[in-house]
Design an enzyme around this catalytic site. Structure first.
Site, PDB file in Angstrom:
ATOM      1  N   ARG A 123      94.166 -35.008  48.873  1.00  0.00           N
ATOM      2  CA  ARG A 123      94.294 -33.928  47.870  1.00  0.00           C
ATOM      3  C   ARG A 123      93.347 -34.109  46.678  1.00  0.00           C
ATOM      4  NH1 ARG A 123      99.682 -34.780  49.244  1.00  0.00           N
ATOM      5  NH2 ARG A 123     100.442 -33.186  50.675  1.00  0.00           N
ATOM      6  N   LYS A 125      81.884 -25.061  42.979  1.00  0.00           N
ATOM      7  CA  LYS A 125      82.087 -24.426  44.299  1.00  0.00           C
ATOM      8  C   LYS A 125      81.675 -25.418  45.368  1.00  0.00           C
ATOM      9  CE  LYS A 125      81.407 -19.499  43.419  1.00  0.00           C
ATOM     10  NZ  LYS A 125      80.579 -18.345  43.798  1.00  0.00           N
ATOM     11  N   GLU A 128      65.867 -19.668  41.443  1.00  0.00           N
ATOM     12  CA  GLU A 128      67.141 -19.672  40.703  1.00  0.00           C
ATOM     13  C   GLU A 128      66.888 -19.786  39.193  1.00  0.00           C
ATOM     14  OE1 GLU A 128      70.076 -19.029  41.960  1.00  0.00           O
ATOM     15  OE2 GLU A 128      69.839 -19.393  44.108  1.00  0.00           O
ATOM     16  N   LYS A 172      74.531 -21.860  33.202  1.00  0.00           N
ATOM     17  CA  LYS A 172      75.575 -21.817  34.223  1.00  0.00           C
ATOM     18  C   LYS A 172      76.896 -22.329  33.645  1.00  0.00           C
ATOM     19  CE  LYS A 172      76.891 -22.425  38.925  1.00  0.00           C
ATOM     20  NZ  LYS A 172      76.544 -22.725  40.304  1.00  0.00           N
ATOM     21  N   GLU A 195      85.401 -17.060  39.387  1.00  0.00           N
ATOM     22  CA  GLU A 195      84.682 -15.820  39.723  1.00  0.00           C
ATOM     23  C   GLU A 195      85.608 -14.619  39.845  1.00  0.00           C
ATOM     24  OE1 GLU A 195      81.262 -16.386  42.272  1.00  0.00           O
ATOM     25  OE2 GLU A 195      81.308 -14.284  42.844  1.00  0.00           O
ATOM     26  N   ARG A 224      81.449 -14.295  36.209  1.00  0.00           N
ATOM     27  CA  ARG A 224      80.672 -15.302  36.951  1.00  0.00           C
ATOM     28  C   ARG A 224      79.783 -14.634  38.002  1.00  0.00           C
ATOM     29  NH1 ARG A 224      82.476 -21.327  39.272  1.00  0.00           N
ATOM     30  NH2 ARG A 224      80.547 -21.700  40.408  1.00  0.00           N
ATOM     31  N   ASN A 269      75.143 -13.948  40.606  1.00  0.00           N
ATOM     32  CA  ASN A 269      74.726 -13.456  41.925  1.00  0.00           C
ATOM     33  C   ASN A 269      73.573 -12.459  41.843  1.00  0.00           C
ATOM     34  OD1 ASN A 269      76.675 -14.978  43.205  1.00  0.00           O
ATOM     35  ND2 ASN A 269      78.225 -13.364  43.065  1.00  0.00           N
ATOM     36  N   HIS A 281      71.473 -11.664  44.838  1.00  0.00           N
ATOM     37  CA  HIS A 281      72.142 -12.246  46.003  1.00  0.00           C
ATOM     38  C   HIS A 281      72.659 -11.215  47.009  1.00  0.00           C
ATOM     39  CE1 HIS A 281      71.642 -15.845  43.706  1.00  0.00           C
ATOM     40  NE2 HIS A 281      72.330 -16.594  44.537  1.00  0.00           N
ATOM     41  N   HIS A 311      71.481 -12.346  50.398  1.00  0.00           N
ATOM     42  CA  HIS A 311      72.378 -12.813  51.463  1.00  0.00           C
ATOM     43  C   HIS A 311      72.158 -12.031  52.746  1.00  0.00           C
ATOM     44  CE1 HIS A 311      75.555 -14.853  48.704  1.00  0.00           C
ATOM     45  NE2 HIS A 311      74.585 -15.658  49.044  1.00  0.00           N
ATOM     46  N   HIS A 324      67.020 -20.054  50.952  1.00  0.00           N
ATOM     47  CA  HIS A 324      67.889 -19.291  50.055  1.00  0.00           C
ATOM     48  C   HIS A 324      67.083 -18.709  48.876  1.00  0.00           C
ATOM     49  CE1 HIS A 324      71.563 -18.248  47.953  1.00  0.00           C
ATOM     50  NE2 HIS A 324      71.182 -18.960  46.907  1.00  0.00           N
TER      51      HIS A 324
HETATM   52  N1  LIG Z   1      78.006 -24.682  45.627  1.00  0.00           N
HETATM   53  C1  LIG Z   1      77.217 -23.820  45.059  1.00  0.00           C
HETATM   54  O1  LIG Z   1      77.502 -23.307  43.971  1.00  0.00           O
HETATM   55  C2  LIG Z   1      75.932 -23.452  45.735  1.00  0.00           C
HETATM   56  C3  LIG Z   1      74.983 -22.664  45.065  1.00  0.00           C
HETATM   57  C4  LIG Z   1      73.765 -22.389  45.696  1.00  0.00           C
HETATM   58  C5  LIG Z   1      73.526 -22.900  46.964  1.00  0.00           C
HETATM   59  N2  LIG Z   1      74.473 -23.657  47.587  1.00  0.00           N
HETATM   60  C6  LIG Z   1      74.229 -24.226  48.917  1.00  0.00           C
HETATM   61  O2  LIG Z   1      73.157 -25.151  48.812  1.00  0.00           O
HETATM   62  C7  LIG Z   1      72.540 -25.287  50.086  1.00  0.00           C
HETATM   63  C8  LIG Z   1      71.055 -25.319  49.920  1.00  0.00           C
HETATM   64  O3  LIG Z   1      70.713 -26.422  49.116  1.00  0.00           O
HETATM   65  P1  LIG Z   1      69.216 -26.963  48.994  1.00  0.00           P
HETATM   66  O4  LIG Z   1      68.315 -25.834  48.784  1.00  0.00           O
HETATM   67  O5  LIG Z   1      69.240 -28.057  47.999  1.00  0.00           O
HETATM   68  O6  LIG Z   1      68.891 -27.466  50.471  1.00  0.00           O
HETATM   69  P2  LIG Z   1      69.193 -28.836  51.225  1.00  0.00           P
HETATM   70  O7  LIG Z   1      70.362 -29.533  50.694  1.00  0.00           O
HETATM   71  O8  LIG Z   1      69.183 -28.525  52.675  1.00  0.00           O
HETATM   72  O9  LIG Z   1      67.907 -29.704  50.904  1.00  0.00           O
HETATM   73  C9  LIG Z   1      66.665 -29.238  51.339  1.00  0.00           C
HETATM   74  C10 LIG Z   1      65.832 -30.328  52.010  1.00  0.00           C
HETATM   75  O10 LIG Z   1      65.279 -31.160  51.009  1.00  0.00           O
HETATM   76  C11 LIG Z   1      65.441 -32.525  51.368  1.00  0.00           C
HETATM   77  N3  LIG Z   1      65.502 -33.265  50.105  1.00  0.00           N
HETATM   78  C12 LIG Z   1      66.505 -33.251  49.209  1.00  0.00           C
HETATM   79  N4  LIG Z   1      66.146 -33.909  48.113  1.00  0.00           N
HETATM   80  C13 LIG Z   1      64.890 -34.376  48.320  1.00  0.00           C
HETATM   81  C14 LIG Z   1      63.970 -35.116  47.534  1.00  0.00           C
HETATM   82  N5  LIG Z   1      64.248 -35.452  46.269  1.00  0.00           N
HETATM   83  N6  LIG Z   1      62.784 -35.424  48.073  1.00  0.00           N
HETATM   84  C15 LIG Z   1      62.461 -35.028  49.346  1.00  0.00           C
HETATM   85  N7  LIG Z   1      63.274 -34.296  50.120  1.00  0.00           N
HETATM   86  C16 LIG Z   1      64.473 -33.974  49.597  1.00  0.00           C
HETATM   87  C17 LIG Z   1      66.700 -32.563  52.192  1.00  0.00           C
HETATM   88  O11 LIG Z   1      66.701 -33.661  53.051  1.00  0.00           O
HETATM   89  C18 LIG Z   1      66.622 -31.244  52.947  1.00  0.00           C
HETATM   90  O12 LIG Z   1      65.876 -31.403  54.111  1.00  0.00           O
HETATM   91  C19 LIG Z   1      73.052 -24.139  50.931  1.00  0.00           C
HETATM   92  O13 LIG Z   1      73.971 -24.620  51.864  1.00  0.00           O
HETATM   93  C20 LIG Z   1      73.765 -23.233  49.941  1.00  0.00           C
HETATM   94  O14 LIG Z   1      74.853 -22.542  50.518  1.00  0.00           O
HETATM   95  C21 LIG Z   1      75.652 -23.944  46.994  1.00  0.00           C
END
Ligand SMILES: NC(=O)c1ccc[n+]([C@@H]2O[C@H](COP(=O)([O-])OP(=O)(O)OC[C@H]3O[C@@H](n4cnc5c(N)ncnc54)[C@H](O)[C@@H]3O)[C@@H](O)[C@H]2O)c1
Length: 364
Positions: A124, A146, A188, A230, A240, A244, A248, A251, A255, A268
């Site tokens: 939990r 999130k 972003e 943020k 949200e 919040r 988006n 988005h 999306h 993304h």
């Molecule tokens: N929780 C939230 O509020 C929220 C908001 C936006 C996006 N997301 C989620 O985030 C995800 C996308 O995240 P992302 O864009 O960071 O992609 P990711 O986590 O897939 O990372 C992208 C790539 O970069 C590589 N990498 C990471 N750090 C590195 C570094 N310092 N040097 C070299 N390589 C590195 C990773 O191995 C990966 O291959 C999606 O699943 C999306 O749904 C969540």
């Protein structure tokens, strides 16, 4: 070393700090030691990030007296699954994690969402520390609580609002980030500029070259300012239920493009860039902003190296938009811009309005 900035997120007994600076991984142990009572930690990372930064973080934690275990999960969006979460529960059990033990998510948004979801649900809830290593994760996904995994039917369908105990954003890690990931993260940042901070938008315009060279000082500024925006939004609407949703911006169409590409074709941030152009065209058509705002956005995104339009068929795109979470009672909910730096929520009932905006957005 640049100065360290601390951005507070004020959420009562779920408050925490986002610490932004250059070279912070080496201080991870001291920073965690300041506020976490447990001594057992589990670092979750993918193989590539673990290889780059796992040792620095675990050495720092051990020096601060933590007992450190390390677990790897597969790279890529497919790591965000219930199966991978179950794998983490197994690792937590084998390492005798209890409710004071700490989960450290070291990596991009995928790791933050997966490890965060596992931390939120195991026993939990275990304390969670986010150490984001992509620009997208530093400016967006590690902040705000999130966490989620995907189902075969769709993205982020199983999740929680679960705030971390601490976020440590070391901009030095962005030096190893592939250029395409850096550009996608910048989308972003441009979004924050469009919805809340004209100066941030102008900062990206004027300092773009040094940002793309991953210079620490401008990156620390971008991350600090984005997190502050943020944090302010999340403080007012953590779950949200209202404003919040302004986060988006871009988005709704973004999306839909991601869904159409099967989550593979566009990153993304790339999809959001195209979505922001459509949202701004819609705002312009409603007389909320001027053509020069749309042109300025498009110019900046193009300079960054982001797409501003796509060859996807407009009719199938509009059909996908109608299946989005943001559609309720036949209304499509959109975030619009009232000049650069200001946002508002709006509902669209006439699909023709969206069609006209897409045409205006992609006409240049
Ligand atoms: N929780 C939230 O509020 C929220 C908001 C936006 C996006 N997301 C989620 O985030 C995800 C996308 O995240 P992302 O864009 O960071 O992609 P990711 O986590 O897939 O990372 C992208 C790539 O970069 C590589 N990498 C990471 N750090 C590195 C570094 N310092 N040097 C070299 N390589 C590195 C990773 O191995 C990966 O291959 C999606 O699943 C999306 O749904 C969540």
């Amino acid at each position: 070393m640049t100065t360290v900035a601390r951005v507070p997120v004020a959420l009562g007994n779920r408050s925490y700090q986002i610490i932004v600076g250059d070279g912070l991984l080496k201080q991870a142990g001291a920073l965690c030691g300041e506020l976490l009572p447990g001594r057992r930690v589990m670092i979750v990372a993918n193989p590539a990030v673990n290889c780059l930064y796992g040792t620095t973080v675990s050495t720092s934690l051990r020096k601060a007296g933590f007992q450190v275990a390390n677990t790897e999960v597969r790279a890529g969006e497919r790591a965000k699954s219930l199966r991978q979460a179950a794998g983490l529960y197994g690792a937590f059990l084998r390492n005798q994690m209890d409710r004071r033990s700490v989960v450290i998510a070291l990596g991009g948004g995928v790791i933050g969402d997966l490890a965060g979801y596992a931390a939120a649900t195991f026993l939990r809830g275990l304390p969670l520390v986010q150490i984001p290593t992509t620009l997208l994760a530093q400016v967006d996904s590690s902040v705000g609580g999130k966490v989620a995994v995907n189902l075969p039917e769709g993205k982020n369908l199983v999740g929680a609002f679960y705030q971390p105990a601490l976020v440590v954003a070391d901009v030095q890690t962005l030096k190893s980030l592939p250029a395409r990931q850096m550009r996608a993260g910048l989308a972003e940042v441009v979004k924050y500029g469009m919805i809340a901070d004209r100066e941030l938008f102008e900062y990206v315009e004027t300092r773009l070259d040094s940002i793309l060279r991953a210079e620490e000082e401008p990156l620390a500024h971008l991350v600090t300012r984005s997190c502050a925006i943020k944090a302010q939004v999340v403080e007012q609407d953590e779950r949200e239920e209202g404003m919040r949703a302004i986060l988006n911006f871009g988005h709704t169409v973004g999306h839909a493009l991601e869904t159409q590409g099967g989550y593979h074709r566009l990153l993304h941030g790339e999809a959001i860039a195209i979505g922001m152009v459509v949202a701004t065209a819609l705002s312009m058509n409603r007389g909320l902003c001027e053509r020069k705002d749309l042109d300025r956005l498009r110019t900046l995104l193009t300079r960054i190296g982001l797409p501003t339009k796509t060859s996807v068929d407009m009719n199938s795109l509009l059909r996908t938009v109608r299946y989005d979470k943001k559609v309720r009672n036949q209304m499509i909910y959109f975030v619009l811009t009232k000049r650069i730096g200001h946002a508002m929520l709006a509902a669209i009932s006439d699909p023709g309005e969206l069609r006209a905006a897409v045409r205006a957005a992609w006409s240049a």
